[in-house]
Write a protein that holds these residues in place. Structure first.
Motif, mmCIF file in Angstrom:
data_model
loop_
_atom_site.group_PDB
_atom_site.id
_atom_site.type_symbol
_atom_site.label_atom_id
_atom_site.label_comp_id
_atom_site.label_asym_id
_atom_site.label_seq_id
_atom_site.Cartn_x
_atom_site.Cartn_y
_atom_site.Cartn_z
ATOM 1 N N ALA A 17 0.833 -1.207 0.000
ATOM 2 C CA ALA A 17 0.000 0.000 0.000
ATOM 3 C C ALA A 17 0.867 1.257 0.000
ATOM 4 N N ILE A 18 1.973 1.218 0.762
ATOM 5 C CA ILE A 18 2.906 2.344 0.785
ATOM 6 C C ILE A 18 3.572 2.512 -0.581
ATOM 7 N N LEU A 19 3.983 1.403 -1.179
ATOM 8 C CA LEU A 19 4.581 1.460 -2.507
ATOM 9 C C LEU A 19 3.621 2.077 -3.515
ATOM 10 N N SER A 20 2.352 1.727 -3.409
ATOM 11 C CA SER A 20 1.339 2.260 -4.318
ATOM 12 C C SER A 20 1.256 3.782 -4.216
ATOM 13 N N LEU A 21 1.283 4.296 -2.992
ATOM 14 C CA LEU A 21 1.235 5.747 -2.801
ATOM 15 C C LEU A 21 2.445 6.436 -3.425
ATOM 16 N N PHE A 22 3.634 5.869 -3.213
ATOM 17 C CA PHE A 22 4.831 6.484 -3.764
ATOM 18 C C PHE A 22 4.886 6.360 -5.291
ATOM 19 N N MET A 23 4.376 5.253 -5.828
ATOM 20 C CA MET A 23 4.336 5.112 -7.285
ATOM 21 C C MET A 23 3.513 6.213 -7.940
ATOM 22 N N GLN A 24 2.443 6.598 -7.262
ATOM 23 C CA GLN A 24 1.526 7.582 -7.825
ATOM 24 C C GLN A 24 1.969 9.030 -7.593
ATOM 25 N N ASN A 25 2.966 9.220 -6.722
ATOM 26 C CA ASN A 25 3.306 10.592 -6.323
ATOM 27 C C ASN A 25 4.784 10.939 -6.470
ATOM 28 N N THR A 26 5.529 10.142 -7.238
ATOM 29 C CA THR A 26 6.949 10.420 -7.468
ATOM 30 C C THR A 26 7.285 10.125 -8.925
ATOM 31 N N HIS A 27 8.534 10.386 -9.305
ATOM 32 C CA HIS A 27 9.010 9.999 -10.635
ATOM 33 C C HIS A 27 9.142 8.489 -10.762
ATOM 34 N N SER A 58 16.781 10.343 3.472
ATOM 35 C CA SER A 58 16.379 11.299 2.451
ATOM 36 C C SER A 58 17.322 12.491 2.412
ATOM 37 N N ASN A 59 17.031 13.384 1.464
ATOM 38 C CA ASN A 59 17.793 14.628 1.379
ATOM 39 C C ASN A 59 17.416 15.612 2.484
ATOM 40 N N GLY A 60 16.458 15.239 3.311
ATOM 41 C CA GLY A 60 16.018 16.092 4.410
ATOM 42 C C GLY A 60 14.819 16.936 4.053
ATOM 43 N N HIS A 61 14.776 17.455 2.845
ATOM 44 C CA HIS A 61 13.692 18.337 2.419
ATOM 45 C C HIS A 61 12.354 17.603 2.335
ATOM 46 N N ILE A 62 12.388 16.348 1.956
ATOM 47 C CA ILE A 62 11.143 15.582 1.770
ATOM 48 C C ILE A 62 10.931 14.563 2.887
ATOM 49 N N HIS A 63 11.730 14.650 3.936
ATOM 50 C CA HIS A 63 11.713 13.594 4.944
ATOM 51 C C HIS A 63 10.365 13.487 5.655
ATOM 52 N N GLU A 64 9.851 14.597 6.094
ATOM 53 C CA GLU A 64 8.580 14.557 6.818
ATOM 54 C C GLU A 64 7.452 14.068 5.914
ATOM 55 N N LYS A 65 7.501 14.425 4.631
ATOM 56 C CA LYS A 65 6.499 13.938 3.693
ATOM 57 C C LYS A 65 6.632 12.436 3.490
ATOM 58 N N MET A 66 7.856 11.948 3.466
ATOM 59 C CA MET A 66 8.082 10.497 3.375
ATOM 60 C C MET A 66 7.459 9.796 4.571
ATOM 61 N N GLN A 67 7.746 10.285 5.762
ATOM 62 C CA GLN A 67 7.202 9.666 6.966
ATOM 63 C C GLN A 67 5.682 9.780 7.017
ATOM 64 N N GLU A 68 5.175 10.915 6.599
ATOM 65 C CA GLU A 68 3.717 11.109 6.584
ATOM 66 C C GLU A 68 3.050 10.107 5.651
ATOM 67 N N THR A 69 3.633 9.878 4.489
ATOM 68 C CA THR A 69 3.081 8.923 3.531
ATOM 69 C C THR A 69 3.132 7.505 4.078
ATOM 70 N N ILE A 70 4.261 7.141 4.648
ATOM 71 C CA ILE A 70 4.422 5.801 5.221
ATOM 72 C C ILE A 70 3.440 5.590 6.371
ATOM 73 N N ARG A 71 3.264 6.611 7.179
ATOM 74 C CA ARG A 71 2.412 6.517 8.369
ATOM 75 C C ARG A 71 0.955 6.167 8.027
ATOM 76 N N GLN A 72 0.538 6.455 6.823
ATOM 77 C CA GLN A 72 -0.850 6.182 6.436
ATOM 78 C C GLN A 72 -1.175 4.689 6.477
ATOM 79 N N HIS A 73 -0.130 3.853 6.283
ATOM 80 C CA HIS A 73 -0.378 2.407 6.236
ATOM 81 C C HIS A 73 0.492 1.598 7.199
ATOM 82 N N TRP A 74 1.487 2.236 7.797
ATOM 83 C CA TRP A 74 2.418 1.491 8.657
ATOM 84 C C TRP A 74 1.990 1.653 10.107
ATOM 85 N N LYS A 75 1.304 0.658 10.630
ATOM 86 C CA LYS A 75 0.766 0.724 11.992
ATOM 87 C C LYS A 75 1.527 -0.190 12.920
#
Length: 270
Positions: free
Chosen positions: A178-188, A253-270
């Protein structure tokens, strides 16, 4: 005089890089005529060869001579030297063993040194491209002595991510997919190199904007974590700071997108 007194970690990192290169030279030679019939199974889909084991013995011998008081945390368990109180080497003698076995040219030697709970030296030697990534605490990160900096991307939609796939312990696979799906749709896009140490080195070099993986070991990530940090990036666990070295999950990460990475992961990682 032992380095525990001199504390010259930058100079030590150069010496470790030379040691890693020598181990890499052995691996490169063995790859030319490698026999897949000499592969052993440590567990489900977890393979080891005589190349891993001999590379580790070579690394342990040379690193022991360099810093005799240090202990070892190794993948293949070829040494009887356990952990020490002050310094410990964390070694993956061939990260990307599956790639090596199948003739895929993405594998490396990974060596890190910890002083108590702090990473102080990290070296990742990519064998086929002859790229040696090196870092020392407070001294920056380098590839073949060129300074490294993480990327400047600050929008997830402009990023290229790296990850790894589980090859055992599939109980959290649905969450991960599910996390992979989110990143596939929102990154290069996502890339799976097959070597955590290389993924981290490439984040440090700005080739990937971030990397994430779970069920990962300290010897896979220790050297790369220092590379990312010294190149200006950030490394944590999936949803909190935690311990990315021994905590079995990593977001770098490069730091700039780190919180967004964690936020995205948090949606499905319980």
């Amino acid at each position: 005089m032992p380095y525990s007194y001199l504390m010259d970690f930058n100079q030590l990192s150069h010496q470790v890089a030379d040691i890693a290169r020598r181990a890499g030279q052995f691996i490169r030679q063995e790859a030319q005529n490698f026999d897949r019939g000499r592969v052993e199974n440590k567990g489900l889909h977890d393979m080891v060869s005589y190349v891993d084991q001999q590379s580790e013995r070579q690394l342990v011998a040379e690193l022991s001579a360099l810093l005799p008081e240090a202990g070892f945390i190794t993948e293949e368990g070829t040494t009887t030297v356990g952990r020490a109180e002050e310094f410990n080497w964390i070694i993956d003698p061939l990260d990307g063993t599956t790639n090596f076995i199948h003739g895929q040219p993405a594998y490396c030697v990974s060596v890190a040194l910890m002083q108590r709970q702090e990473l102080v030296v990290g070296v990742v030697y990519e064998i086929n491209q002859d790229e040696c990534f090196r870092a020392a605490l407070g001294g920056g990160a380098f590839c073949n002595e060129r300074p490294l900096r993480v990327s400047t991307a600050d929008d997830l939609h402009d990023t290229l991510l790296a990850t790894g796939f589980p090859y055992y312990k599939f109980d959290r696979l649905d969450q991960y997919l599910a996390i992979l799906s989110l990143f596939m749709q929102n990154t290069h896009g996502l890339r799976r190199v097959g070597s955590a140490a290389l993924d981290l080195a490439y984040v440090a070099a700005g080739r990937f904007d971030a990397y994430f993986e779970f069920n990962i070991n300290s010897y896979d990530v220790a050297a790369g974590i220092l590379l990312v940090r010294e190149a200006g990036g950030r490394v944590t666990q999936f949803t909190e700071d935690g311990d990315p070295i021994f905590g079995r999950e990593v977001v770098a990460s490069n730091g700039h997108i780190h919180e967004k990475m964690q936020e995205t992961i948090r949606q499905h990682w319980k």
